[in-house]
Design a protein around this motif. Structure first.
Motif, PDB file in Angstrom:
ATOM      1  N   THR A 239       5.129   0.274  11.266  1.00 57.49           N
ATOM      2  CA  THR A 239       5.311   1.592  10.645  1.00 57.49           C
ATOM      3  C   THR A 239       6.689   1.705   9.998  1.00 57.49           C
ATOM      4  N   LEU A 240       7.702   1.280  10.717  1.00 53.27           N
ATOM      5  CA  LEU A 240       9.069   1.356  10.191  1.00 53.27           C
ATOM      6  C   LEU A 240       9.241   0.459   8.968  1.00 53.27           C
ATOM      7  N   ILE A 241       8.672  -0.752   9.043  1.00 50.96           N
ATOM      8  CA  ILE A 241       8.806  -1.684   7.913  1.00 50.96           C
ATOM      9  C   ILE A 241       8.088  -1.141   6.685  1.00 50.96           C
ATOM     10  N   ALA A 242       6.834  -0.680   6.894  1.00 45.88           N
ATOM     11  CA  ALA A 242       6.051  -0.170   5.772  1.00 45.88           C
ATOM     12  C   ALA A 242       6.649   1.112   5.198  1.00 45.88           C
ATOM     13  N   SER A 243       7.164   1.958   6.057  1.00 45.29           N
ATOM     14  CA  SER A 243       7.731   3.227   5.602  1.00 45.29           C
ATOM     15  C   SER A 243       9.072   3.046   4.908  1.00 45.29           C
ATOM     16  N   ALA A 244       9.732   1.929   5.186  1.00 46.27           N
ATOM     17  CA  ALA A 244      11.039   1.685   4.567  1.00 46.27           C
ATOM     18  C   ALA A 244      10.919   1.671   3.050  1.00 46.27           C
ATOM     19  N   ALA A 245       9.816   1.108   2.533  1.00 42.59           N
ATOM     20  CA  ALA A 245       9.610   1.084   1.078  1.00 42.59           C
ATOM     21  C   ALA A 245       9.428   2.491   0.536  1.00 42.59           C
ATOM     22  N   SER A 246       8.681   3.314   1.285  1.00 47.50           N
ATOM     23  CA  SER A 246       8.469   4.700   0.851  1.00 47.50           C
ATOM     24  C   SER A 246       9.787   5.457   0.802  1.00 47.50           C
ATOM     25  N   VAL A 247      10.594   5.265   1.822  1.00 53.38           N
ATOM     26  CA  VAL A 247      11.881   5.979   1.895  1.00 53.38           C
ATOM     27  C   VAL A 247      12.769   5.586   0.709  1.00 53.38           C
ATOM     28  N   ILE A 248      12.807   4.292   0.405  1.00 51.31           N
ATOM     29  CA  ILE A 248      13.646   3.815  -0.702  1.00 51.31           C
ATOM     30  C   ILE A 248      13.232   4.455  -2.014  1.00 51.31           C
ATOM     31  N   PHE A 249      11.922   4.489  -2.291  1.00 53.02           N
ATOM     32  CA  PHE A 249      11.439   5.065  -3.550  1.00 53.02           C
ATOM     33  C   PHE A 249      11.682   6.568  -3.588  1.00 53.02           C
ATOM     34  N   ILE A 250      11.415   7.244  -2.468  1.00 53.81           N
ATOM     35  CA  ILE A 250      11.589   8.703  -2.444  1.00 53.81           C
ATOM     36  C   ILE A 250      13.048   9.072  -2.669  1.00 53.81           C
ATOM     37  N   MET A 251      13.961   8.346  -2.056  1.00 53.12           N
ATOM     38  CA  MET A 251      15.379   8.630  -2.216  1.00 53.12           C
ATOM     39  C   MET A 251      15.863   8.405  -3.646  1.00 53.12           C
ATOM     40  N   ARG A 252      15.185   7.561  -4.389  1.00 53.77           N
ATOM     41  CA  ARG A 252      15.602   7.264  -5.766  1.00 53.77           C
ATOM     42  C   ARG A 252      15.039   8.284  -6.765  1.00 53.77           C
ATOM     43  N   TYR A 253      14.013   9.017  -6.373  1.00 55.06           N
ATOM     44  CA  TYR A 253      13.381   9.945  -7.317  1.00 55.06           C
ATOM     45  C   TYR A 253      14.283  11.153  -7.575  1.00 55.06           C
ATOM     46  N   ASP A 254      14.191  11.642  -8.880  1.00 52.23           N
ATOM     47  CA  ASP A 254      14.861  12.880  -9.312  1.00 52.23           C
ATOM     48  C   ASP A 254      13.757  13.899  -9.575  1.00 52.23           C
TER      49      ASP A 254
ATOM     50  N   LEU B 203       0.822  -1.206   0.000  1.00 57.06           N
ATOM     51  CA  LEU B 203       0.000   0.000   0.000  1.00 57.06           C
ATOM     52  C   LEU B 203       0.858   1.259   0.000  1.00 57.06           C
ATOM     53  N   ASN B 204       1.945   1.241   0.754  1.00 57.58           N
ATOM     54  CA  ASN B 204       2.836   2.402   0.781  1.00 57.58           C
ATOM     55  C   ASN B 204       3.547   2.604  -0.553  1.00 57.58           C
ATOM     56  N   ILE B 205       3.892   1.532  -1.209  1.00 57.74           N
ATOM     57  CA  ILE B 205       4.531   1.646  -2.532  1.00 57.74           C
ATOM     58  C   ILE B 205       3.579   2.292  -3.521  1.00 57.74           C
ATOM     59  N   PHE B 206       2.320   1.820  -3.513  1.00 56.02           N
ATOM     60  CA  PHE B 206       1.325   2.426  -4.406  1.00 56.02           C
ATOM     61  C   PHE B 206       1.066   3.883  -4.024  1.00 56.02           C
ATOM     62  N   ASN B 207       1.064   4.184  -2.758  1.00 61.46           N
ATOM     63  CA  ASN B 207       0.835   5.542  -2.283  1.00 61.46           C
ATOM     64  C   ASN B 207       1.929   6.490  -2.778  1.00 61.46           C
ATOM     65  N   VAL B 208       3.181   6.052  -2.703  1.00 58.24           N
ATOM     66  CA  VAL B 208       4.298   6.883  -3.153  1.00 58.24           C
ATOM     67  C   VAL B 208       4.261   7.064  -4.661  1.00 58.24           C
ATOM     68  N   ARG B 209       3.964   5.986  -5.383  1.00 56.65           N
ATOM     69  CA  ARG B 209       3.928   6.073  -6.843  1.00 56.65           C
ATOM     70  C   ARG B 209       2.817   7.011  -7.303  1.00 56.65           C
ATOM     71  N   GLU B 210       1.654   6.966  -6.618  1.00 56.08           N
ATOM     72  CA  GLU B 210       0.553   7.854  -6.987  1.00 56.08           C
ATOM     73  C   GLU B 210       0.881   9.316  -6.668  1.00 56.08           C
ATOM     74  N   ARG B 211       1.720   9.551  -5.685  1.00 55.42           N
ATOM     75  CA  ARG B 211       2.043  10.913  -5.253  1.00 55.42           C
ATOM     76  C   ARG B 211       3.463  11.310  -5.675  1.00 55.42           C
ATOM     77  N   LYS B 212       3.905  10.686  -6.772  1.00 52.12           N
ATOM     78  CA  LYS B 212       5.253  10.979  -7.256  1.00 52.12           C
ATOM     79  C   LYS B 212       5.412  12.468  -7.574  1.00 52.12           C
ATOM     80  N   TYR B 213       4.427  13.090  -8.244  1.00 53.83           N
ATOM     81  CA  TYR B 213       4.512  14.496  -8.615  1.00 53.83           C
ATOM     82  C   TYR B 213       4.613  15.375  -7.366  1.00 53.83           C
TER      83      TYR B 213
END
Length: 582
Positions: A558-573, A408-418
């Motif tokens: 929370t930490l486990i689920a947020s870890a995916a969000s952090v990874i994706f956010i750090m990779r974004y340009d 769910l967090n991965i989908f949340n980050v991808r939807e809010r990429k902009y």
């Protein structure tokens, strides 16, 4: 503060996603609360049950270790157990004396100590309940089976035999030193203190007196008292059945004889007659071939000090002779069995004693065991099984919940990429953006955990008791299936199935009726009467410990689920995100 404000605004803008995550975490939190409550209930029940029992232990010879050592010393490929070596080893085993047992009772971990002495006697002027009378014995001796010729043939191999010894019952000349000798018609049990008389303490056995016989059910001639604690006077109490069978009352005397030398007799004065609230009628056809001393009605109780005085006198007056061929010593002295019981205030004291007793000089050939802890552990079997199931359930729930939240967090980050690209483009650090997403997850999780904890706390007790009832039923069904396989009630405990298992300290001393028995029948009665009282319900399950563990799980998820969000956010340009926006 800005990050928390932004997180709250983001959650309010995406109500659907927030509610979905909240429902998922709520289910996880409720399931986790129930699972944790079940495990906590098991621990609480252990402590409450343990605090309500008296922990006792006994010292016995470790025959299992002896057999293992003999088997291992036989070498590989020997193919058979060295029975001769075992017989020689077991014949050299000496039971601990009352003095030796008392020495170990001086250890600091022991709260109190008591012991019983059991001796087998024949009746000189009384007959055992359900046994043959003295007239029958005379008939047996006159039927030709016990002839002088047989006696002379046996005594030819012995030296220093006084006149008349060869005429003993059955032609037996005493018994081999180190064995238990001839079993008589009665079992006389000596108690070191009032504390040792557990059947009277529990109320199973009661002395007939004016105070107890409120309905005048018994004749006043049966009114008496218990013998004095530690007295050396030859006073005793007998069962009501034995008193009626031999027309005895309080104040009468009875004469008992040494089964190994019928000329050696002792006179006891009856000071009390006891009744047993759980007394049962024994069918003589069932125990055909066994001594009448195994019948609880034929047990005579007296002070251990008085019985030990009898044993000392018997030892002083005993005739000892030797087989000229085997050099085996035979004696007419009364043999005895001593059973010591140590009482502890806690399990820690018991475990300390198990270590200190060897440092105090106890041989490694002996072992310390506690039937109370065995019964205690057996009573918790269904609850332990339920606790184990709860643990597995908890692991599965947390694992599945973590996976779902990560997705769910991965989908949340991808939807809010902009949104991520805009925030980083205006100067917000990616770490702060990641922290905002983490706060969103944490806020939803905390709220859901609080609600889920309340639901779990309310439902945990009925759910735990319901599941516990199913476990007890399953355990009982298993026992019934075993009994069905036997075609009757199984005589032994399941934990005693292995040969050489530790026999509880009460085996051979107490039966289901609260009376004392010895030998094989005592052990059989103890096993068959053993009833496990399972912990059937819990009164509370959720406490501060459970809530703290639940909060820890919430933070972990929370930490486990947020870890995916952090990874994706750090990779974004941020520039690429804004340039490539569709």
């Amino acid at each position: 503060m800005y990050i928390i404000k932004n997180a709250c605004l983001s959650l309010s803008r995406s109500k659907g996603r927030t509610i979905l995550i909240g429902i998922i975490v709520l289910v996880i939190a409720t399931a986790c609360c129930v699972g944790l409550s079940i495990r906590q209930a098991a621990e609480t029940a252990k402590e409450e049950t343990l605090s309500g029992i008296t922990i006792t232990a006994s010292i016995s010879y470790d025959r299992t270790s002896m057999m293992t050592n003999i088997a291992s010393s036989g070498g590989e490929g020997s193919g058979s157990f060295d029975k001769d070596a075992f017989s020689e080893a077991i014949s050299s085993v000496s039971s601990l004396s009352a003095e030796e047992l008392s020495e170990y009772a001086e250890l600091d971990s022991v709260s109190s100590f008591y012991y019983t002495v059991s001796v087998s006697f024949n009746g000189d002027d009384i007959d055992p309940v359900g046994g043959s009378s003295s007239d029958d014995d005379e008939e047996t001796e006159s039927d030709g089976t016990d002839t002088d010729e047989d006696s002379d043939e046996v005594s030819d191999n012995y030296t220093d035999i006084p006149d008349g010894i060869g005429d003993m019952k059955g032609g037996m000349m005493g018994f081999e030193v180190g064995t238990m000798g001839t079993e008589g018609d009665f079992t006389v049990i000596g108690y070191s203190s009032d504390e040792a008389m557990t059947s009277f303490i529990s109320g199973t056995s009661t002395i007939i007196s004016a105070d107890t016989d409120t309905d005048s059910e018994y004749d006043s001639s049966y009114y008496g008292t218990m013998f004095d604690e530690g007295t050396e006077e030859l006073t005793c109490v007998i069962s009501y059945e034995l008193a009626v069978y031999n027309s005895l009352t309080v104040g009468d005397t009875i004469s008992i004889a040494n089964p190994n030398d019928e000329e050696e007799t002792y006179t006891l004065t009856i000071v009390g007659i006891y009744i047993n609230s759980q007394s049962t009628v024994t069918d003589s056809s069932v125990i055909s071939g066994f001594s009448s001393s195994t019948d609880s009605s034929n047990q005579i109780y007296m002070s251990a000090a008085a019985l030990e005085a009898i044993l000392s006198e018997s030892e002083e007056n005993a005739t000892v002779y030797t087989d000229t061929e085997t050099e085996t010593e035979t004696t007419t002295a009364l043999p005895s069995q001593i059973s010591g019981t140590y009482v502890f205030a806690s399990v820690d004291d018991y475990e300390t004693f198990c270590t200190d007793v060897y440092e105090a000089g106890l041989s490694e050939d002996y072992t310390v065991s506690s039937s109370d802890l065995t019964s205690y552990e057996s009573s918790l079997v269904p609850l332990e099984n339920l606790s184990t199931m709860a643990l597995y359930f908890l692991i599965v729930v947390i694992a599945i919940g973590a996976v779902v939240l990560i997705v769910l967090n991965i989908f949340n980050v991808r939807e809010r990429k902009y949104e991520v690209g805009v925030l980083t483009a205006i100067g917000m650090k990616k770490s702060r953006v990641s922290l905002q997403f983490m706060c969103e997850t944490l806020i939803v999780t905390i709220i859901s955990v609080v609600v889920g904890g309340l639901i779990g706390a309310v439902s945990s007790v009925p759910i735990t008791n319901s599941l516990l009832a199913s476990q007890i039923e399953s355990q009982s069904t298993q026992t019934e299936e075993i009994n069905a396989s036997f075609g009757r009630e199984m005589g032994g405990r399941s934990d005693m199935a292995d040969m050489g298992g530790e026999v509880p300290s009460d085996v051979g001393n107490a039966d289901a009726d609260g009376g004392e028995r010895s030998g094989f029948m005592g052990a059989l009665d103890s096993f068959s009467s053993a009833t496990t009282n399972y912990v059937s319900e819990v009164s509370s399950a959720t406490n501060l410990t459970v809530l703290a563990e639940l909060l820890l799980i919430a933070v972990l998820l929370t930490l486990i689920a947020s870890a995916a969000s952090v990874i994706f956010i750090m990779r974004y340009d941020s520039l690429k995100i804004l340039a490539n926006r569709d």
